[in-house]
Every structure is written in structure tokens, then in C-alpha cells.
Design a protein around this motif. Structure first.
Motif, mmCIF file in Angstrom:
data_model
loop_
_atom_site.group_PDB
_atom_site.id
_atom_site.type_symbol
_atom_site.label_atom_id
_atom_site.label_comp_id
_atom_site.label_asym_id
_atom_site.label_seq_id
_atom_site.Cartn_x
_atom_site.Cartn_y
_atom_site.Cartn_z
ATOM 1 N N VAL A 168 36.080 -0.758 17.284
ATOM 2 C CA VAL A 168 35.082 -1.183 16.406
ATOM 3 C C VAL A 168 34.657 -2.517 16.674
ATOM 4 O O VAL A 168 33.201 -2.761 16.689
ATOM 5 C CB VAL A 168 35.934 -1.590 14.923
ATOM 6 N N SER A 169 35.348 -3.323 17.434
ATOM 7 C CA SER A 169 34.755 -4.498 17.925
ATOM 8 C C SER A 169 33.872 -4.306 19.179
ATOM 9 O O SER A 169 32.862 -4.921 19.281
ATOM 10 C CB SER A 169 35.847 -5.362 18.673
ATOM 11 N N LEU A 170 33.935 -3.324 19.989
ATOM 12 C CA LEU A 170 33.042 -2.947 21.011
ATOM 13 C C LEU A 170 31.871 -2.701 20.619
ATOM 14 O O LEU A 170 30.698 -3.027 20.994
ATOM 15 C CB LEU A 170 33.723 -1.840 21.995
ATOM 16 N N ALA A 171 32.070 -1.769 19.533
ATOM 17 C CA ALA A 171 30.681 -1.045 18.932
ATOM 18 C C ALA A 171 29.816 -2.241 18.208
ATOM 19 O O ALA A 171 28.520 -2.453 18.285
ATOM 20 C CB ALA A 171 31.135 -0.142 17.913
ATOM 21 N N ALA A 172 30.403 -3.124 17.486
ATOM 22 C CA ALA A 172 29.867 -4.191 16.701
ATOM 23 C C ALA A 172 29.166 -5.321 17.811
ATOM 24 O O ALA A 172 27.970 -5.744 17.610
ATOM 25 C CB ALA A 172 30.968 -4.991 15.892
ATOM 26 N N SER A 173 30.036 -5.478 18.652
ATOM 27 C CA SER A 173 29.587 -6.377 19.862
ATOM 28 C C SER A 173 28.458 -5.880 20.547
ATOM 29 O O SER A 173 27.344 -6.590 21.179
ATOM 30 C CB SER A 173 30.762 -6.738 20.881
ATOM 31 N N TRP A 174 28.260 -4.595 20.748
ATOM 32 C CA TRP A 174 27.158 -3.921 21.529
ATOM 33 C C TRP A 174 26.009 -3.898 20.835
ATOM 34 O O TRP A 174 24.792 -4.036 21.357
ATOM 35 C CB TRP A 174 27.652 -2.618 21.936
ATOM 36 N N ILE A 175 26.071 -3.714 19.439
ATOM 37 C CA ILE A 175 24.938 -3.752 18.539
ATOM 38 C C ILE A 175 24.410 -5.285 18.436
ATOM 39 O O ILE A 175 23.220 -5.462 18.696
ATOM 40 C CB ILE A 175 25.477 -3.409 17.232
ATOM 41 N N ASN A 176 25.121 -6.258 18.301
ATOM 42 C CA ASN A 176 24.746 -7.596 18.054
ATOM 43 C C ASN A 176 25.800 -8.551 18.282
ATOM 44 O O ASN A 176 27.010 -8.236 17.922
ATOM 45 C CB ASN A 176 24.262 -7.972 16.817
ATOM 46 N N TRP A 177 25.605 -9.477 19.325
ATOM 47 C CA TRP A 177 27.048 -10.324 19.767
ATOM 48 C C TRP A 177 27.446 -11.236 18.675
ATOM 49 O O TRP A 177 28.798 -11.656 18.474
ATOM 50 C CB TRP A 177 26.466 -11.303 20.803
ATOM 51 N N GLY A 178 26.499 -11.621 17.521
ATOM 52 C CA GLY A 178 27.132 -12.147 16.555
ATOM 53 C C GLY A 178 28.152 -11.413 15.519
ATOM 54 O O GLY A 178 28.737 -11.866 14.826
ATOM 55 N N PHE A 179 27.788 -10.248 15.512
ATOM 56 C CA PHE A 179 28.704 -9.243 14.790
ATOM 57 C C PHE A 179 29.940 -9.133 15.214
ATOM 58 O O PHE A 179 31.092 -9.038 14.601
ATOM 59 C CB PHE A 179 27.977 -7.646 14.548
ATOM 60 N N GLY A 180 30.063 -8.922 16.616
ATOM 61 C CA GLY A 180 31.295 -8.514 17.173
ATOM 62 C C GLY A 180 32.668 -9.251 16.781
ATOM 63 O O GLY A 180 33.682 -8.848 16.221
ATOM 64 N N PRO A 181 32.766 -10.506 17.196
ATOM 65 C CA PRO A 181 33.953 -11.562 17.015
ATOM 66 C C PRO A 181 34.146 -11.400 15.423
ATOM 67 O O PRO A 181 35.356 -11.269 14.995
ATOM 68 C CB PRO A 181 33.552 -12.867 17.359
ATOM 69 N N VAL A 182 33.243 -11.626 14.682
ATOM 70 C CA VAL A 182 33.501 -11.785 13.255
ATOM 71 C C VAL A 182 34.104 -10.415 12.576
ATOM 72 O O VAL A 182 34.967 -10.533 11.827
ATOM 73 C CB VAL A 182 32.154 -12.331 12.359
#
Length: 437
Positions: free
Chosen positions: A104-118
Motif C-alpha cells: 500500500v505504501s509503495l503504491a501510494a508513494s509511486w503515485i505521489n510522494w505526499g500520499f505515501g508516508p501519510v
């Protein structure tokens, strides 16, 4: 083997890695000493450079604080929490929980770096409510997905050189993302990272007897607002009415729809706008949103106090020429084939002191691009070497971890032992593929 390796790494970090604020103070002193001993700068001039740059990240610091706050507000809303609970329910064991949060974190971070960590931190907390798994590794796995961001859709360096009129256009022209982000060799690296990161996290899973668990009750971020009393005042009724939220939230979502329909891209302001207005609509009442806000801001202290110090470090590294000198040394030992690899290594080192993709490219481009031209190296490979190096050592640099640690309620020392193991392995994978291809 990785479980055994993670034990001393975790104990070492827990014992020796200080609080993130102490870490940034030590980095400041290290950068200052390096500049004084290797660059032609006097102590007074160095202090002036440091002080002049100290407040240069104020806008960015506010944006990052809002990433934490708005992301938390959205995730704590009743509808989103139900969705997260459903996804978390797909994990049926400790191992599957670690793999799921990594993906989930990899997918979110690949889409946008602001999404990933949060997104990763919030999802990790939801998993911890449902499965008894080591909380430190769960959050570390969520953060480890951030290593992919600069090879993804929001990679600041490849997006910069794909923009007309960028500051190095006279040297390399405009390089489309088909030659960087979507190049087959870069997609191979992305796929390798997507495979390796969850696998490594899973293999570091401590034995059940060695787990550090968290009481699920302590993960409850928000208490549902009490029902409105029949004797409530007009002000109390307004605070618990959905009318204002709809009147403001729906126009905000309409603006987002028109923005994306018109070809608008995702940036940090758009991410915050999206999180905030989805949160407004999903919470339904001002009272519910404000209660979530009270919980969210408690985790933002680190961002408020530490980002100015990082701005000062960046000024020391860039304005004294220290970062350029460091990059130049790596260029001096490179060949056309090895320059992408050494660009990756040099960017990883510079990133510890200049944790900003765009800022780092401004420092390294004047060194790396002439070197690529003189050696006959492939410019796109060199550029992405810098981009991947910038993302890679974020596993060691707590700058980007601050928002998610604020959400998770942990300190850098709690997760960095696992992140160091991930750093070593992903460094071999990414660096090796950059060299081979």
C-alpha cells in the motif's frame, strides 16, 4: 538471516540514534565542519550563509504540516476508517500484514510522494488495531515504501527536465518522461523495488516472543462527538450541523474535478486541498472535524522546529560549494558506464544533508550534466541515478519520516534499525541495476 541482522541494527539505533531534533543539530555541525575544512569559507561567512538560509523552507514546512494534518483528518473520518478497516481485514497473519502495508505504501508513494508516508502510517495504525504484530516494523514497512517515490509519477527531477524552459534546457533540452520515469529500464528498477521491499520487511519480522506490541486502545485517535442535547445553544447546533460542511466541501470537490478535467497535475498543494475537502465532506460536521484536528496537530511539533534547521544545512551545503565538491569527486572516478551508479551514490550522500529532490538537482546538475557530456554517458540514466539516490537514503534521513512518525506516535529510533537493513539491500538492488543497465 534478515531477522537476525535486524536485531543488532534495531538495538544499535534504539541506543545510539538520538531524537530527530538532536539528529538535525548534529548534521548542522557536521556540515559546518566539512565546509570550513574543505571549502574556501570563513567562520563568519559560514554563519551568515547558515542564518540567511534558515527560514527558506517556511512555505514548504507549512505544506508538510498540512500533509500530516489534512491526511489525518481524512483518514479519521468514519467512511474512510471503514474502508481502511476493510482493507486491513485482508491481512490474516502477521506476515501478510507486513506485506500488505508495504505494498500500500509503495503504491501510494509511486503515485505521489505526499500520499505515501501519510497513507502508509494511517494504514499501519489500522492494521495494528486488528493484528498483533510488531508495531515498530509495521510503521517501518510503511515508511520503506517511500524509497520508490523519485522513480514514480511525482519524481521532481524527471518532471523538472520534462518541463519546457527548465534551468538546464540549454544543456540537455527537454527530456520526456518516456525516457526517464516510463523508460523500460526504470520500470525494471521499480518492479524490483516492489518485489524486494515487502519481501525484506517480511523476512525481518521478529519472533512472537520478541515483538513490541501497542495497545490498540492507544491507537484510537478520535472519539465520536456526543449527541446534540435538546437544550443545545444555536452555536452548538451549528457546530454539529452538516449544512456548512456541505456548502463548503462540495464546491471544493467541484473545483478539484474541474482542475483535473482541465489537465491539472498533482502537486503538494493539490494533495492537501484534496485531503482537506474530502475530509470536510466525510466528517459531516464541524465538531467531528475539529476533534480530529486536535489529535492531528499534536504530531506536528517536529516539523515546526526542525525544518528551519534543515534549511540552514541546505544553505551550507549549496552556498559554500560543499555539495558540488562532493559530487565532483565522484565524477572524477567515473566512466561513461559507471557514472549513473556513482551519481546514485553521491546523491544518496548529499541527500542526508540536502533532503529535497528539487534542491538537490539544482546543486548536482551543474556537475553531473557536463560530466555526462564529456564522458559520453546517457543523460537520462545519470539523471535517474541522482533521482534514485535522493530517494534511497531517505530510509536513513528522518526529515521525510517526521509527518508519518507524528501520526504513528513513534520516534525515528523506533524504526531506523529496520530501515537501515532495507537501506543496505535496496542500495544493492537499485545501484546494481543502474550499473548493469
Amino acid at each position: 538471516m534478515l531477522r537476525v541482522l535486524s536485531r543488532p541494527a534495531t538495538r544499535l539505533m534504539e541506543s545510539w540514534l538520538p531524537d530527530a531534533f538532536i539528529f538535525v543539530l548534529v548534521l548542522t555541525l557536521l556540515a559546518a565542519i566539512a565546509a570550513l575544512t574543505t571549502q574556501d569559507v570563513t567562520p563568519i561567512a559560514l554563519i551568515a550563509i547558515w542564518g540567511d538560509g534558515f527560514w527558506s523552507l517556511l512555505q514548504f514546512a507549512m505544506q508538510m504540516l498540512l500533509v500530516l494534518v489534512t491526511g489525518f483528518i481524512l483518514a479519521s473520518s468514519p467512511p474512510v476508517r471503514k474502508i481502511l478497516q476493510w482493507i486491513a481485514g485482508l491481512a490474516t497473519s502477521r506476515g501478510s500484514a507486513i506485506i500488505l502495508v508495504s505494498l500500500v505504501s509503495l503504491a501510494a508513494s509511486w503515485i505521489n510522494w505526499g500520499f505515501g508516508p501519510v497513507v502508509g502510517a494511517i494504514f499501519a495504525k489500522e492494521l495494528a488495531r486488528q493484528i498483533r504484530v510488531d508495531y515498530r516494523l509495521l510503521v517501518a514497512a510503511a515508511y520503506s515504501g517511500f524509497v520508490i517515490w523519485h522513480g514514480g509519477l511525482s519524481g521532481s527531477i524527471p518532471l523538472t527536465i520534462a518541463t519546457e524552459g527548465h534551468f538546464t534546457a540549454d544543456q540537455i533540452g527537454v527530456l520526456p518522461t518516456s525516457e526517464t520515469i516510463f523508460a523500460p529500464w526504470n520500470l525494471v528498477i521499480v518492479i524490483a523495488v516492489v518485489i524486494v521491499v515487502p519481501l525484506v520487511n517480511r523476512l525481518m519480522l521478529p519472533l512472537e516472543s520478541e515483538q513490541v506490541l501497542v495497545d490498540p486502545a492507544k491507537l484510537d485517535d478520535n472519539v465520536a462527538p456526543p449527541p446534540v442535547s435538546p437544550y443545545a445553544t444555536p452555536a452548538e447546533r451549528l457546530e454539529n450541523s452538516p449544512i456548512l460542511m456541505w456548502l463548503i466541501g462540495i464546491p471544493g470537490l467541484i473545483w478539484l474535478a474541474t482542475y483535473f478535467a482541465g489537465g491539472g497535475g498533482i502537486n503538494l498543494n493539490v494533495v492537501n486541498f484534496l485531503f482537506l475537502f474530502l475530509g470536510i465532506v466525510c466528517h459531516g460536521t464541524p465538531r467531528s472535524l475539529l476533534m480530529a484536528l486536535d489529535d492531528a496537530v499534536r504530531g506536528g511539533a517536529g516539523i515546526v522546529i526542525q525544518f528551519p534547521f534543515y534549511a540552514g544545512i541546505m544553505a551550507i551545503m549549496t552556498d559554500t560549494g560543499l555539495a558540488a565538491s562532493l559530487s565532483g569527486w565522484f565524477v572524477s572516478i567515473s566512466t561513461a558506464d559507471s557514472l549513473p551508479f556513482w551519481s546514485f551514490i553521491s546523491a544518496g550522500i548529499v541527500n542526508i544533508f540536502v533532503p529535497s529532490g528539487g534542491g538537490q538537482w539544482a546543486v548536482q546538475a551543474p556537475v553531473m550534466l557536463p560530466a555526462a557530456e564529456s564522458l559520453g554517458a546517457d543523460v537520462a540514466h545519470v539523471v535517474m541515478g541522482v533521482a534514485w539516490g535522493d530517494a534511497w537514503t531517505n530510509l536513513l534521513q528522518p526529515f521525510w519520516a517526521l509527518p508519518m512518525l507524528g501520526i504513528a506516535g513513534l520516534k525515528p529510533r523506533d524504526i531506523m534499525g529496520f530501515c537501515v537493513v532495507q537501506l543496505l539491500i535496496t542500495g544493492v538492488v537499485i545501484g546494481g541495476l543502474l550499473y548493469l543497465m
